[in-house]
Design a protein around this motif. Structure first.
Motif, PDB file in Angstrom:
ATOM      1  N   THR A  51       0.812  -1.218   0.000  1.00 60.08           N
ATOM      2  CA  THR A  51       0.000   0.000   0.000  1.00 60.08           C
ATOM      3  C   THR A  51       0.845   1.268   0.000  1.00 60.08           C
ATOM      4  O   THR A  51       0.470   2.249  -0.633  1.00 60.08           O
ATOM      5  CB  THR A  51      -0.975   0.042   1.192  1.00 60.08           C
ATOM      6  OG1 THR A  51      -0.256   0.227   2.406  1.00 60.08           O
ATOM      7  CG2 THR A  51      -1.781  -1.237   1.277  1.00 60.08           C
ATOM      8  N   GLY A  62       1.736   1.643  -3.541  1.00 58.02           N
ATOM      9  CA  GLY A  62       0.675   2.619  -3.729  1.00 58.02           C
ATOM     10  C   GLY A  62      -0.724   2.100  -3.998  1.00 58.02           C
ATOM     11  O   GLY A  62      -1.591   2.854  -4.424  1.00 58.02           O
ATOM     12  N   PRO A  71      -4.465   1.156  -3.091  1.00 54.26           N
ATOM     13  CA  PRO A  71      -5.377   1.447  -1.987  1.00 54.26           C
ATOM     14  C   PRO A  71      -5.560   0.195  -1.123  1.00 54.26           C
ATOM     15  O   PRO A  71      -5.781  -0.893  -1.671  1.00 54.26           O
ATOM     16  CB  PRO A  71      -6.686   1.830  -2.688  1.00 54.26           C
ATOM     17  CG  PRO A  71      -6.259   2.300  -4.047  1.00 54.26           C
ATOM     18  CD  PRO A  71      -5.058   1.471  -4.395  1.00 54.26           C
ATOM     19  N   PRO A  72      -5.441   0.341   0.203  1.00 52.35           N
ATOM     20  CA  PRO A  72      -5.534  -0.835   1.083  1.00 52.35           C
ATOM     21  C   PRO A  72      -6.778  -1.678   0.817  1.00 52.35           C
ATOM     22  O   PRO A  72      -6.705  -2.902   0.863  1.00 52.35           O
ATOM     23  CB  PRO A  72      -5.570  -0.220   2.478  1.00 52.35           C
ATOM     24  CG  PRO A  72      -4.896   1.091   2.341  1.00 52.35           C
ATOM     25  CD  PRO A  72      -5.144   1.563   0.946  1.00 52.35           C
ATOM     26  N   VAL A  73      -7.905  -1.041   0.513  1.00 56.79           N
ATOM     27  CA  VAL A  73      -9.138  -1.807   0.308  1.00 56.79           C
ATOM     28  C   VAL A  73      -9.111  -2.639  -0.978  1.00 56.79           C
ATOM     29  O   VAL A  73      -9.998  -3.454  -1.183  1.00 56.79           O
ATOM     30  CB  VAL A  73     -10.405  -0.914   0.268  1.00 56.79           C
ATOM     31  CG1 VAL A  73     -10.817  -0.504   1.664  1.00 56.79           C
ATOM     32  CG2 VAL A  73     -10.212   0.303  -0.620  1.00 56.79           C
ATOM     33  N   GLU A  74      -8.124  -2.417  -1.834  1.00 55.02           N
ATOM     34  CA  GLU A  74      -8.101  -3.168  -3.100  1.00 55.02           C
ATOM     35  C   GLU A  74      -7.116  -4.330  -3.101  1.00 55.02           C
ATOM     36  O   GLU A  74      -7.164  -5.170  -4.005  1.00 55.02           O
ATOM     37  CB  GLU A  74      -7.728  -2.230  -4.254  1.00 55.02           C
ATOM     38  CG  GLU A  74      -8.863  -1.337  -4.697  1.00 55.02           C
ATOM     39  CD  GLU A  74      -8.487  -0.486  -5.908  1.00 55.02           C
ATOM     40  OE1 GLU A  74      -9.255   0.422  -6.202  1.00 55.02           O
ATOM     41  OE2 GLU A  74      -7.426  -0.731  -6.534  1.00 55.02           O
ATOM     42  N   PRO A 108      -5.777   2.114   7.082  1.00 53.27           N
ATOM     43  CA  PRO A 108      -7.180   1.722   7.144  1.00 53.27           C
ATOM     44  C   PRO A 108      -7.582   0.893   5.939  1.00 53.27           C
ATOM     45  O   PRO A 108      -7.267   1.260   4.815  1.00 53.27           O
ATOM     46  CB  PRO A 108      -7.925   3.065   7.157  1.00 53.27           C
ATOM     47  CG  PRO A 108      -6.948   4.064   6.618  1.00 53.27           C
ATOM     48  CD  PRO A 108      -5.590   3.571   7.010  1.00 53.27           C
ATOM     49  N   THR A 112      -9.811   5.462   1.165  1.00 53.02           N
ATOM     50  CA  THR A 112      -8.593   5.099   0.418  1.00 53.02           C
ATOM     51  C   THR A 112      -8.923   4.763  -1.035  1.00 53.02           C
ATOM     52  O   THR A 112      -8.074   4.902  -1.906  1.00 53.02           O
ATOM     53  CB  THR A 112      -7.832   3.906   1.038  1.00 53.02           C
ATOM     54  OG1 THR A 112      -8.599   2.708   0.935  1.00 53.02           O
ATOM     55  CG2 THR A 112      -7.463   4.178   2.483  1.00 53.02           C
ATOM     56  N   LYS A 113     -10.136   4.319  -1.280  1.00 53.41           N
ATOM     57  CA  LYS A 113     -10.547   4.001  -2.653  1.00 53.41           C
ATOM     58  C   LYS A 113     -10.334   5.199  -3.582  1.00 53.41           C
ATOM     59  O   LYS A 113     -10.013   5.052  -4.748  1.00 53.41           O
ATOM     60  CB  LYS A 113     -12.020   3.571  -2.620  1.00 53.41           C
ATOM     61  CG  LYS A 113     -12.710   3.442  -3.935  1.00 53.41           C
ATOM     62  CD  LYS A 113     -12.261   2.262  -4.757  1.00 53.41           C
ATOM     63  CE  LYS A 113     -12.768   0.944  -4.184  1.00 53.41           C
ATOM     64  NZ  LYS A 113     -12.229  -0.186  -4.989  1.00 53.41           N
ATOM     65  N   TRP A 169      -6.140   7.319  -2.049  1.00 53.60           N
ATOM     66  CA  TRP A 169      -4.856   6.626  -1.874  1.00 53.60           C
ATOM     67  C   TRP A 169      -4.277   6.274  -3.234  1.00 53.60           C
ATOM     68  O   TRP A 169      -5.026   5.761  -4.058  1.00 53.60           O
ATOM     69  CB  TRP A 169      -5.100   5.339  -1.069  1.00 53.60           C
ATOM     70  CG  TRP A 169      -3.850   4.653  -0.624  1.00 53.60           C
ATOM     71  CD1 TRP A 169      -2.927   4.050  -1.423  1.00 53.60           C
ATOM     72  CD2 TRP A 169      -3.397   4.495   0.714  1.00 53.60           C
ATOM     73  NE1 TRP A 169      -1.930   3.523  -0.655  1.00 53.60           N
ATOM     74  CE2 TRP A 169      -2.187   3.767   0.649  1.00 53.60           C
ATOM     75  CE3 TRP A 169      -3.898   4.880   1.962  1.00 53.60           C
ATOM     76  CZ2 TRP A 169      -1.472   3.414   1.800  1.00 53.60           C
ATOM     77  CZ3 TRP A 169      -3.194   4.522   3.094  1.00 53.60           C
ATOM     78  CH2 TRP A 169      -1.993   3.806   3.008  1.00 53.60           C
ATOM     79  N   PRO A 170      -2.989   6.462  -3.444  1.00 48.72           N
ATOM     80  CA  PRO A 170      -2.009   7.129  -2.577  1.00 48.72           C
ATOM     81  C   PRO A 170      -2.008   8.640  -2.786  1.00 48.72           C
ATOM     82  O   PRO A 170      -1.402   9.352  -2.016  1.00 48.72           O
ATOM     83  CB  PRO A 170      -0.679   6.540  -3.064  1.00 48.72           C
ATOM     84  CG  PRO A 170      -0.917   6.255  -4.518  1.00 48.72           C
ATOM     85  CD  PRO A 170      -2.370   5.904  -4.651  1.00 48.72           C
TER      86      PRO A 170
END
Lengths: 411, 258
Positions: A137, A141, A143-146, A287, B181-182, B185-186
């Motif tokens: 992440t 880079g 997104p953590p949710v992906e 998160p 984050t969707k 991020w980043p």
């Protein structure tokens, strides 16, 4: 029980006050602290040590993937694996593993792992990992949710790329390929698959449903792992999964020497270096990287283990503030003579139902000669005495060719 | 003030509604920021004196669901298009704060027929190399407080739907940020700059002059890219000018964009 040789490829020349500087050793780790020439020396040392481990009878040589850190300077595990696949004879090439979400397209993993399986003559173990939050992440880079969705899609693509004999179309959400037809395919059909985790129940579902080998790859030893690993096996039983201990891998730091006093003299500083210089904050828990369900399960399991390992113990261990024998007593390391190491490993493996021990035989800034002696002692004076453990159960999670050669060597 | 739960396709949407319909005035749709829905905040209640205010909670936040089917910002725009069409009011005035500002600008660019006026408040959505926004996901609490407020004494006192209990609050906030984050991020740039020239609605870009999360230069950039936009900079306010300088904020938005 199987023994796999492993080391985090930790950069050994950090200044003594690194921890006190308050900078993380991941993601934003100052590059000025790494001397590329010394990195080259370090890489050559690890190749020598792992080639020796192959001669000393280890079942596997384990390599892993991390990014932007001094803790493990192996951004591509497949490169180290390739150095070993062509220069060793018997041991499995245990890539534990490729962070699937980070390869674009993920057929890259299918290709490189197939290359490794061909070069090694069918000795590859294919480890698929989510990658730490620092890797997947922050450094890469996503997104953590992906990360999880990307991992699962990549895993399905890789398995199909290995299995299907004709070109096929892959229309995924993240990867779209008109012609999937990798050259070459692996020797094994397919290589054994291992998926390590850190207690997420979603990963438990995956490895149970697909009969993969699960890995609990912590560096905190028995007491830290016990509640989590017990909960894992209970979960497997409830779900009707395979309880074969060869489906469980575990990492353990081992400091073996001719005497207990020699162990302390030779390893104490390296152990402290290893723990002290692994500073993940603030990049550890973004998160969405771990689901709420899993965050709660992991916290509950930690709580259960507090009588043996308190939160204060964990903090002191991570700061390098424990004495050598306290690290041993708290389970972080297993140290001493081959006889003592044998006995404690037997207890550990029996207690946690571990069939695949990933023995960390170099840590921190340990000198090469000590690691070489460690490798010799564990390979020749520890492992042979623990071969009987779980020998009554079949091991489908190491390459057949490696099992056959190990049997020949014993005969 | 109890929010309503409405069902929209497979999604459950929690919506706060303030005030009553005003004849000839479309409702104001308020889209909240990246941390949490503010709940019945004083500024929303005061806004409702001029027009009815609807403040839905984003998918993946709090008690709203449907995040799994939002794969990208286009899906998010369609979610809100469906919500506006569900209400059957024709056009709305649209106000978005922070991440909600990014959403509001996207909706205005892609569904211009649904938006009469647009107000962006300390909106995310652009990236400026010369004015980089810090990473809000790794900031320790103190640094976040300094970035969010001109007066960090405001930290923890802003209106919010996050629970009061510290442990429950941390879990709920983490769940909200996971959804953020969707889109953030980043880097909180999903290509909005290319689409801003398609915004038809007259637009007011409100920004806290001391915003340490979205640098004020971003407000100027929004105003340059949107055809009919002007900037209202709120002094002594950070990322939440409607909270930190409520009167000045309401005065600024009372002079509607034309």
């Amino acid at each position: 029980m199987k023994f796999h040789w492993f080391a985090e490829v930790t950069y050994p020349h950090l200044p003594a006050d690194f921890r006190a500087r308050g900078t993380p050793s991941w993601v934003t780790m100052p590059a000025s602290l790494a001397d590329p020439v010394k990195c080259g020396e370090m890489y050559r040392m690890f190749i020598r040590l792992m080639q020796q481990a192959d001669r000393d009878g280890f079942d596997g040589l384990a390599v892993n993937e991390h990014h932007q850190t001094s803790f493990a300077v192996t951004p591509s595990p497949n490169l180290l694996a390739a150095s070993l696949a062509g220069s060793t004879q018997n041991a499995a090439i245990l890539v534990i593993g490729d962070s699937l979400a980070l390869y674009n397209p993920p057929t890259r993993v299918a290709e490189e792992m197939a290359y490794l399986d061909c070069l090694s003559g069918g000795r590859l173990i294919a480890g698929f990992v989510f990658g730490t939050s620092m890797d997947s992440t922050f450094a890469y880079g996503f997104p953590p949710v992906e990360v999880r969705d990307r991992f699962h899609e990549a895993r399905q693509l890789i398995l199909r790329a290995w299995a299907e004999r004709d070109p096929f179309v892959f229309n995924g959400r993240f990867t779209k390929l008109r012609y999937v037809n990798i050259w070459p395919r692996p020797v094994q059909a397919p290589p054994p698959i291992w998926v390590p985790g850190s207690g997420s129940v979603e990963t438990w579902d995956l490895v149970t449903d697909h009969d993969y080998c699960y890995g609990h790859l912590s560096f905190s030893g028995l007491y830290s792992a016990k509640p989590m690993v017990d909960a894992y096996w209970e979960y497997v039983a409830q779900r009707g999964g395979n309880l074969n201990p060869h489906r469980m891998a575990f990492t353990q730091l081992i400091c073996c020497a001719d005497t207990d006093a020699a162990a302390e003299a030779q390893y104490a500083e390296a152990v402290r270096y290893f723990y002290r210089n692994n500073v993940q904050d603030p990049f550890l828990a973004p998160p969405g990287y771990t689901s709420l369900k899993s965050v709660q399960a992991i916290a509950a399991n930690r709580k259960k283990g507090e009588s043996k390992l308190s939160p204060e113990d964990r903090v002191r261990a991570s700061k390098g503030e424990m004495s050598f024998w306290e690290y041993d007593e708290k389970g972080y390391i297993i140290a001493g003579t081959p006889e003592r190491v044998r006995q404690r490993l037997r207890e550990l493996a029996t207690d946690l139902r571990i069939g695949q021990l990933i023995a960390c035989l170099h840590m921190g800034d340990l000198p090469e000669d000590v690691a070489a002696h460690n490798t010799r002692l564990v390979g020749r004076e520890v492992a042979p005495h623990l071969r009987d453990l779980w020998a009554d159960q079949p091991d489908h999670w190491t390459p057949a060719v490696c099992r056959a050669r190990a049997a020949e060597l014993v005969a | 003030m109890t929010p309503a739960i409405l069902t929209l396709g497979a999604a459950r949407v929690r919506v706060w509604q303030f005030g009553a319909p005003h004849p000839g005035q479309p409702p104001l749709l308020y889209l909240h920021g990246f941390e949490a829905h503010p709940g019945p905040a004083p500024f929303l209640i005061r806004l409702a004196r001029q027009q009815e205010v609807w403040a839905p909670e984003h998918p993946g936040y709090g008690e709203s669901s449907g995040f799994e089917s939002i794969h990208d910002v286009t899906d998010l725009v369609l979610h809100y298009r469906r919500l506006i069409e569900h209400w059957g009011v024709g056009r709305v005035d649209l106000m978005g704060h922070s991440l909600g500002g990014m959403f509001a600008a996207e909706i205005a660019a892609l569904c211009p027929h649904l938006v009469r006026r647009l107000v962006l408040v300390d909106a995310y959505g652009l990236w400026l190399d010369a004015h980089p926004a810090p990473d809000p996901f790794v900031m320790p609490a103190e640094a976040l407080a300094r970035a969010k407020f001109a007066d960090p004494g405001w930290a923890g006192r802003e209106p919010t739907t996050l629970p009061e209990d510290a442990a429950a609050r941390a879990i709920a906030r983490t769940g909200n940020l996971a959804a953020a984050t969707k889109f953030m991020w980043p880097v909180a740039d999903r290509g909005l700059a290319r689409r801003l020239p398609f915004v038809h609605a007259p637009t007011l870009v409100v920004h806290g002059a001391a915003d340490g999360l979205v640098p004020p230069a971003h407000a100027e950039a929004f105003a340059r890219l949107i055809p009919a936009a002007r900037v209202a900079m709120i002094p002594n306010a950070g990322h939440l000018p409607m909270v930190e300088q409520e009167d000045a904020f309401l005065a600024a938005v009372a002079d509607p964009p034309r």
